[in-house]
Design an enzyme around this catalytic site. Sequence first.
Site, PDB file in Angstrom:
ATOM      1  CE1 TYR A  81      -3.319  -2.705  -0.030  1.00 60.88           C
ATOM      2  CE2 TYR A  81      -3.662  -2.424   2.312  1.00 60.88           C
ATOM      3  CZ  TYR A  81      -3.961  -3.059   1.119  1.00 60.88           C
ATOM      4  OH  TYR A  81      -4.923  -4.039   1.100  1.00 60.88           O
ATOM      5  CE  LYS A 138       0.679 -16.947  -2.284  1.00 58.76           C
ATOM      6  NZ  LYS A 138       0.124 -18.298  -2.565  1.00 58.76           N
ATOM      7  CG  ASP A 152      -2.159 -19.782  -0.626  1.00 59.69           C
ATOM      8  OD1 ASP A 152      -1.273 -19.795   0.250  1.00 59.69           O
ATOM      9  OD2 ASP A 152      -2.040 -20.430  -1.688  1.00 59.69           O
ATOM     10  CG  ASP A 195      -7.044  -4.578   4.039  1.00 61.80           C
ATOM     11  OD1 ASP A 195      -8.002  -4.529   4.826  1.00 61.80           O
ATOM     12  OD2 ASP A 195      -6.924  -3.828   3.054  1.00 61.80           O
ATOM     13  CG  ASP A 201     -12.123  -6.822   6.489  1.00 65.80           C
ATOM     14  OD1 ASP A 201     -11.799  -6.348   7.600  1.00 65.80           O
ATOM     15  OD2 ASP A 201     -12.518  -6.124   5.540  1.00 65.80           O
TER      16      ASP A 201
END
Length: 372
Positions: free
Chosen positions: A142, A197, A230, A254, A258
């Site tokens: 970001y 990852k 993942d 993020d 959620d």
Amino acid sequence: MTTYSLLILPGDGIGPEVMAEVRKVIGWFETNRGLSFDVSEDLVGGAAYDKHGKPLADETMAKALEVDAVLLGAVGGPAYDNLDFSVKPERGLLRLRKEMDLFANLRPAQCFDALADFSSLKRDVVAGLDILIVRELTSGVYFGQPRGISADDTPGNEGGRVGVNTQRYTSGEIRRVARAAFELARKRNNRVCSMEKANVMESGILWREEVQWVHDNEYPDVELSHMYADNGAMQLVRNPRQFDVIVTDNLFGDILSDAAAMLTGSLGMLPSASLGAPMENGRPRAMYEPVHGSAPDITGQGKANPIACILSFAMALRYSYGLGDEADRLERAVEKVLADGVRTGDLMGPEGGTPVSTSQMGDAIVAALAAA
Ligand code: NAD
């Protein structure tokens, strides 16, 4: 006697409504537990824009840097949707996070037994769930440079454009958020799972190596595991109780936080904390806020659930003031009220019933504190 300083920024929409209930809780602790809070209040978001023409006045920013903790309600609303990007309500929030250098975002996902049927997962998968996601908040994709959209004529894309963002992490950025996660794990069940990852991203390889380094050199007593993000997403919905503390980067955090939030039911229940480096008094710079927004659809109607904001204050008791026992007490009071069937509208199940108002929910929690 220690006095704990707190800057309250109610903000917009339901922010002031839920904050009024936190004030009642603070009053209870002062009267009944002999605690002393030095509470100041100021404007943020649209409310600050209305008065100052910007979403956070410099004096408010300065005050936020002086206090032990900041508690923020919510910012934004339809009245401010068309403002220039630079003065949008959210910019006030981002400025606070940036100038306080709040690099660790803590999102607990805790399933109160009385609400286990609200989860989209089966009761036996989520009942008793208590996990904490620590998300790196100030770096990663970001923020990384280069970024942007530009013209691109590479073969096959003649006359087209390219969008670029850069995932970038330094050792220092990874180590400081890893330390935060290990410290928190020591106060919980002593387990950290780090997610990245590393199979496809160099920044993921560095993340894994640095977290391992911090573990081996500074926190060998904490159990550490690594997981690809993942797979982590899959495990969160398959068997979320296998985790204690999860530490991950800004982007994966993020998304994973959620997803974890929804394990527990309503948005009106979810607190958060953002922590920075220790101040002179040894406590971290900190801002606490409910996960929800300003809920313009229910503003001014007494329908807002104040629990997310009240639990955010419980996090302040625990992480900023070192009052873990009092934080436990407040969480027990919330649990008791829910077990007694007291519900705001967002917590009404299909069986129906009469919802209580924001203020009645606050009163019920204060009443439950005495016995908690
Ligand atoms: P929202 O969280 O405000 O509301 C989503 C839905 O959840 C709404 O139906 C709302 O009524 C309900 N809800 C939220 N909090 C509740 C509570 N405490 N009790 C009962 N119901 C609750 O998200 P949105 O509608 O996407 O955004 C509204 C405004 O809030 C926008 O301006 C957005 O930019 C802003 N926002 C601010 C923050 C923040 O301040 N941290 C976060 C998200 C959105």
